[in-house]
Scaffold this active site. Structure first.
Site, short mmCIF file in Angstrom:
data_model
loop_
_atom_site.label_atom_id
_atom_site.label_comp_id
_atom_site.label_asym_id
_atom_site.label_seq_id
_atom_site.Cartn_x
_atom_site.Cartn_y
_atom_site.Cartn_z
N ASP A 65 0.80 -1.23 -0.08
CA ASP A 65 -0.04 0.08 0.05
C ASP A 65 1.00 1.28 0.03
OD1 ASP A 65 -2.58 0.20 -0.10
OD2 ASP A 65 -2.73 0.68 2.07
N TYR A 67 2.20 4.65 1.41
CA TYR A 67 2.13 5.43 2.92
C TYR A 67 1.02 6.44 2.60
CZ TYR A 67 6.94 4.02 3.30
OH TYR A 67 8.25 3.28 3.33
N PHE A 78 7.84 1.86 -0.53
CA PHE A 78 8.79 1.94 0.42
C PHE A 78 9.66 3.38 0.56
CE2 PHE A 78 8.58 -2.79 0.17
CZ PHE A 78 8.15 -3.07 1.37
N HIS A 188 8.69 -9.76 6.35
CA HIS A 188 8.52 -8.02 5.83
C HIS A 188 9.49 -7.17 6.77
CE1 HIS A 188 6.60 -4.11 5.25
NE2 HIS A 188 6.08 -4.55 4.31
#
Length: 227
Positions: A65, A67, A78, A188
């Site tokens: 997703d 941020y 990221f 993760h």
């Protein structure tokens, strides 16, 4: 009008954009923007595809997703723009790079644009999100689009490293031809799971070794200093 993505992606974009699900998805996002705050800005939704031409893809790093905080999302998984505080997952990515690569220097900025320009496709499974509501644009159609992208990269290229971190990303391994590509899976980098298999996974070293083995230039993971 200038396309928001590199022309090398034309075939798959046009194929998907003609489908009813994509028309519904784009209308939904447009309606959301009319009365909600949506990230990233409209001109950066396809930023990953603008910065990384299909023929140059060497590594795919899959996020889930964008941020959802103000100023954070800019269309690269990221990554955050210069001057924005590094989120915890990104700090753990840098921590792993410090362990793996002796020459890596912990950066001030969390902007991963230089990775994208070297052939790292920083792809989120969902490409938009409502402000401060994680996952708010999931299951609206983005996943169908990005699954098609993963399949397309798998079928149209060779010797690409797919980094799949966490259970959600790991499920995408079925979309990738493991005979042609290297699939790297681990926990993760989130603080909730990084110590259960992300830290110490050596994915960046393994990626560079694989690229060298197949006569492809490895990635310079060091980020340029901010001006």
């Amino acid at each position: 009008m200038t396309k928001p993505y590199h022309e090398s992606w034309d075939s798959i974009f046009q194929h998907e954009f003609d489908k009813p699900y994509m028309q519904s998805l784009l209308l939904y996002v447009e309606q959301e923007r009319s009365h909600k705050v949506v990230f990233p800005p409209a001109d950066l939704v396809f930023n990953a595809f603008r910065l990384t031409p299909l023929s140059q893809v060497k590594v795919v790093i899959l996020g889930q997703d964008p941020y959802h905080g103000v100023g954070q999302a800019h269309g690269l998984s990221f990554s955050v723009p210069p001057g924005v505080t590094q989120p915890p997952s990104l700090r753990n990515i840098f921590k792993e790079l410090e362990k793996e690569i002796e020459s890596f220097q912990k950066p001030i900025s969390g902007d991963l644009t230089s990775w994208a320009e070297q052939g790292v496709l920083l792809l989120n499974a969902t490409l938009t999100v409502r402000a401060h509501q994680a996952g708010s644009h999931q299951n609206k159609g983005w996943e169908q689009f990005t699954d098609s992208i993963i399949r397309y990269v798998s079928s149209c290229t060779e010797h690409v490293v797919f980094m799949l971190w966490g259970r959600y990303a790991g499920m995408k391994s079925t979309l990738i031809d493991a005979r042609k590509h290297l699939i790297l899976q681990s926990a993760h980098p989130s603080p909730f799971s990084a110590h259960r298999g992300f830290l110490g996974n050596n994915h960046f070293t393994k990626a560079d070794q694989y690229l060298r083995k197949h006569n492809r230039k490895p990635i310079n993971w060091n980020l340029p200093a901010e001006d």
